[in-house]
Each structure stands twice: as C-alpha cells, then as structure tokens.
Design a protein around this motif. Structure first.
Motif, mmCIF file in Angstrom:
data_model
loop_
_atom_site.group_PDB
_atom_site.id
_atom_site.type_symbol
_atom_site.label_atom_id
_atom_site.label_comp_id
_atom_site.label_asym_id
_atom_site.label_seq_id
_atom_site.Cartn_x
_atom_site.Cartn_y
_atom_site.Cartn_z
ATOM 1 N N GLU A 23 -3.901 0.180 5.640
ATOM 2 C CA GLU A 23 -3.086 -0.771 6.393
ATOM 3 C C GLU A 23 -3.740 -2.144 6.468
ATOM 4 O OE1 GLU A 23 -2.576 1.110 10.144
ATOM 5 O OE2 GLU A 23 -1.460 2.814 9.312
ATOM 6 N N VAL A 24 -5.036 -2.186 6.752
ATOM 7 C CA VAL A 24 -5.715 -3.463 6.986
ATOM 8 C C VAL A 24 -6.195 -4.095 5.677
ATOM 9 C CG1 VAL A 24 -7.672 -4.591 8.111
ATOM 10 C CG2 VAL A 24 -6.371 -2.819 9.323
ATOM 11 N N HIS A 25 -7.002 -3.380 4.924
ATOM 12 C CA HIS A 25 -7.661 -3.993 3.766
ATOM 13 C C HIS A 25 -6.789 -3.979 2.507
ATOM 14 C CE1 HIS A 25 -11.257 -4.583 6.080
ATOM 15 N NE2 HIS A 25 -11.212 -3.323 6.469
ATOM 16 N N HIS A 26 -6.120 -2.877 2.252
ATOM 17 C CA HIS A 26 -5.195 -2.890 1.114
ATOM 18 C C HIS A 26 -4.028 -3.841 1.402
ATOM 19 C CE1 HIS A 26 -6.544 1.273 -0.620
ATOM 20 N NE2 HIS A 26 -7.553 0.450 -0.395
ATOM 21 N N GLY A 27 -3.599 -3.877 2.657
ATOM 22 C CA GLY A 27 -2.545 -4.822 3.033
ATOM 23 C C GLY A 27 -2.983 -6.260 2.859
ATOM 24 N N TYR A 28 -4.232 -6.548 3.222
ATOM 25 C CA TYR A 28 -4.767 -7.900 3.033
ATOM 26 C C TYR A 28 -4.748 -8.288 1.555
ATOM 27 C CZ TYR A 28 -8.262 -11.569 2.451
ATOM 28 O OH TYR A 28 -8.914 -12.720 2.070
ATOM 29 N N LEU A 29 -5.146 -7.370 0.690
ATOM 30 C CA LEU A 29 -5.156 -7.665 -0.744
ATOM 31 C C LEU A 29 -3.750 -7.909 -1.269
ATOM 32 C CD1 LEU A 29 -7.836 -5.098 -1.979
ATOM 33 C CD2 LEU A 29 -8.089 -7.587 -1.833
#
Length: 235
Positions: A85-91
């Motif tokens: 949710e956080v890091h893959h979403g950021y990418l």
C-alpha cells in the motif's frame, strides 16, 4: 566508543528504532541492501568517523520519538500489506512522473551537463526493473508469505520461499547500485546554480525516491524476508 552501535548490523539498528534511518540517510549509509554490515565496517569502508556517527545515533535516540509500528512483532501479512500500500503505491505514483522529468531535463540541458543523459538512462532502467520487481512481489512472493502467516493454503512456493526471496535480494542490490549512481551523477541531488525549476524539482523527487526505496528495501531485506525464511524452515 559505544559498542552497542559499532558492532551491530546497521539494518538491525534501524529495525529496532526506525528514526535512526534519518541519521544513516544524512551520513549516506546504506541500511537496506547493506543492512547486514556492522556500523564499524560501513564507516571504515566509507571513511567516516565512527564515533561521530555513534554520537549522532545517540542524539537521535535521546529525542522524543513519535509512535511507530514495530514491524518485527507485527504479523508478516500486515507488513506485506503495508509495503504494497505505502511503498509500491508510492512507486506507481512517482515513477511515471520522474520519467517525464528526467527526459525533459536531459533533452533541454544536456549541453550544460552531459551527465543528465546517463541519469535519464539509469533512471529508465531503474523504473523498468522496479516495476517488474514489485509485480513479482504482488502476484507471487507476498501471497506465499501471507500463506506462511496463516492466510491461505501453504504452497510449494511458500515451502521453498528462500529461492524467490534470493531473486528479490538480487533485484534490491541492482536497485541500490542504480540509486547510488544517480546520486553520483547529481552531486548528491544538489542543483547547480543555473538549474531551472524542473531540474530542481527532478532532483528533489529523486532524493525522495532514494529515501523511500531505502526504507522499502529495509523492511523487506531486514525484517520481512528473514521472518518468512524462518517460518518456511519451521514447516
């Protein structure tokens, strides 16, 4: 000198106190891909004053810390959800925007700084690799890890989880090398005096990408993956 810090792996230091990551970012210390190295070894290789870094860590620890989640104690499935949710979403949000910026800056300013062309190309490979990498995690590795945590049926992949994890670790090493090269090509993401607003915005975005990727990889390399391997070995 405080052996509590110098003789311990840098990834472990961040795992137990996430605020220490900001100290390592300031000193340019890789606590994700290089997280298994001790602080003393890292400082020696980079030519840093170990005691100065230790003093910085102690000062950080002495400050009131905001509430954080101790991912070493949370379910693996919850950590996998957080990473997606956080890091893959950021990418997903950031990578396309940075492609446009690196291409535009290289096209317009390569005569002023020829390194911008290599920066564009290194970034393009980084984006391609990370998109493929996160897709493999989302579709294959993380579901297998969740099954080890009691969410779903344990599969053959779950039982031999160390093999796909090693592929992810290799990908992380490549990503770390690409980020290091981008840092070198931009003098530490520092804008030249003549840099336009887009150039400056690109450098800021690349610095943010580096910081987020370091934390992203740290959570996987130093917390999630070791726990998953241990769980698979216990089957």
């Amino acid at each position: 000198m405080t052996t509590l810090f110098q003789d311990r792996p840098v990834g472990q230091l961040v795992a137990e106190q996430p605020a220490r990551s900001r100290v390592f970012e300031r000193w340019g210390i890789d606590y994700c891909c290089g997280g298994r190295k001790t602080l003393a070894d890292v400082c020696a290789k980079k030519g840093l004053d170990t005691q100065a870094v230790v003093n910085d860590l102690e000062a950080s620890d002495a400050q009131p810390q905001p509430p954080t989640i101790d991912w070493t104690k949370e379910p693996m499935a919850k950590l996998a959800d957080h990473i997606q949710e956080v890091h893959h979403g950021y990418l997903r949000d950031s990578l396309p925007r940075l492609t446009a910026m690196t291409e535009r800056v290289a096209d317009r300013h390569e005569e002023r700084d020829p390194r911008l062309v290599e920066l564009r190309d290194v970034y393009a490979r980084f984006r391609s690799d990370m998109e493929f990498h996160t897709e493999k995690e989302d579709k294959i590795l993380f579901p297998a890890i969740r099954s080890l945590d009691g969410q779903g049926e344990v599969t053959a992949i779950s039982r031999r989880i160390a093999e796909p994890i090693q592929h992810m670790l290799d990908d992380h090493d490549d990503a770390g090398a690409a980020l290091e090269r981008m840092r070198e090509l931009t003098d530490g993401f520092t804008p030249a005096e003549h840099a336009c607003n887009t150039w400056r915005a690109m450098l800021q975005a690349l610095a943010e990408l580096e910081a987020d990727t370091h934390l992203h990889v740290h959570l996987e390399n130093n917390i999630l993956f070791p726990r998953a391997i241990e769980a698979a070995q216990a089957l």
